[in-house]
Write an enzyme that holds these catalytic residues in place. Structure first.
Site, short mmCIF file in Angstrom:
data_model
loop_
_atom_site.label_atom_id
_atom_site.label_comp_id
_atom_site.label_asym_id
_atom_site.label_seq_id
_atom_site.Cartn_x
_atom_site.Cartn_y
_atom_site.Cartn_z
N ASP A 29 0.86 -1.19 0.00
CA ASP A 29 0.00 0.00 0.00
C ASP A 29 0.90 1.24 0.00
O ASP A 29 1.85 1.31 0.78
CB ASP A 29 -0.89 -0.02 1.24
CG ASP A 29 -2.03 0.97 1.18
OD1 ASP A 29 -1.79 2.15 0.83
OD2 ASP A 29 -3.16 0.58 1.48
N HIS A 91 -10.50 -6.17 -2.28
CA HIS A 91 -9.14 -6.18 -1.72
C HIS A 91 -9.15 -6.53 -0.24
O HIS A 91 -10.09 -6.24 0.48
CB HIS A 91 -8.41 -4.86 -1.96
CG HIS A 91 -9.09 -3.63 -1.47
ND1 HIS A 91 -10.19 -3.08 -2.07
CD2 HIS A 91 -8.79 -2.80 -0.44
CE1 HIS A 91 -10.55 -1.97 -1.44
NE2 HIS A 91 -9.72 -1.79 -0.44
#
Length: 132
Positions: A29, A91
């Site tokens: 991320d 996700h």
């Protein structure tokens, strides 16, 4: 389709790729809650995790990466979150937990961290080396 995750899968947007197979893709991320925070996504665009046809395989991939994170960072806990409201593509978040990581007893999704490119690449390599 104007999906940022589909663009990452297709290589249109660069990423710190942690894992890839025929059906799934995982990457660090860029707005991490902790070092090594990884997103695991299906390559086929699905809106919600629960829409992923091979959801068992999906969670096996997430498990494999979480175990690699634990080994890579020498930690006991990796938190998994399935929220899915930020980006309209299924996700799973895998967030390593460290002692005194600033999150207290539970993950504070507003407590984003900033790491240098070098730190991100080092975390990436540590995780990749521990995926079995």
């Amino acid at each position: 389709m104007d999906c940022v995750f589909c663009k990452i899968i297709n290589g249109e947007i660069p990423s710190y790729k942690v894992y890839e197979d025929d059906n799934f893709f995982a990457f660090l991320d860029i707005n991490p809650l902790n070092l090594g925070h990884t997103l695991v996504i299906p390559k086929k665009h699905e809106r919600w995790v629960w829409d992923v046809e091979n959801v068992g395989e999906y969670f096996e991939v997430a498990r494999k990466i979480a175990i690699a994170q634990k080994k890579a960072f020498g930690i006991e806990l990796v938190v998994s979150l399935v929220v899915g409201e930020e980006v309209p593509h299924a996700h799973i978040w895998l967030i390593p937990r460290f002692e005194n990581d600033g999150h207290g007893g539970s993950i504070d999704t507003n407590n984003k961290k900033t790491f240098s490119e070098e730190e991100m690449k080092e975390a990436l390599e540590k995780i990749k080396m521990n995926i079995i």
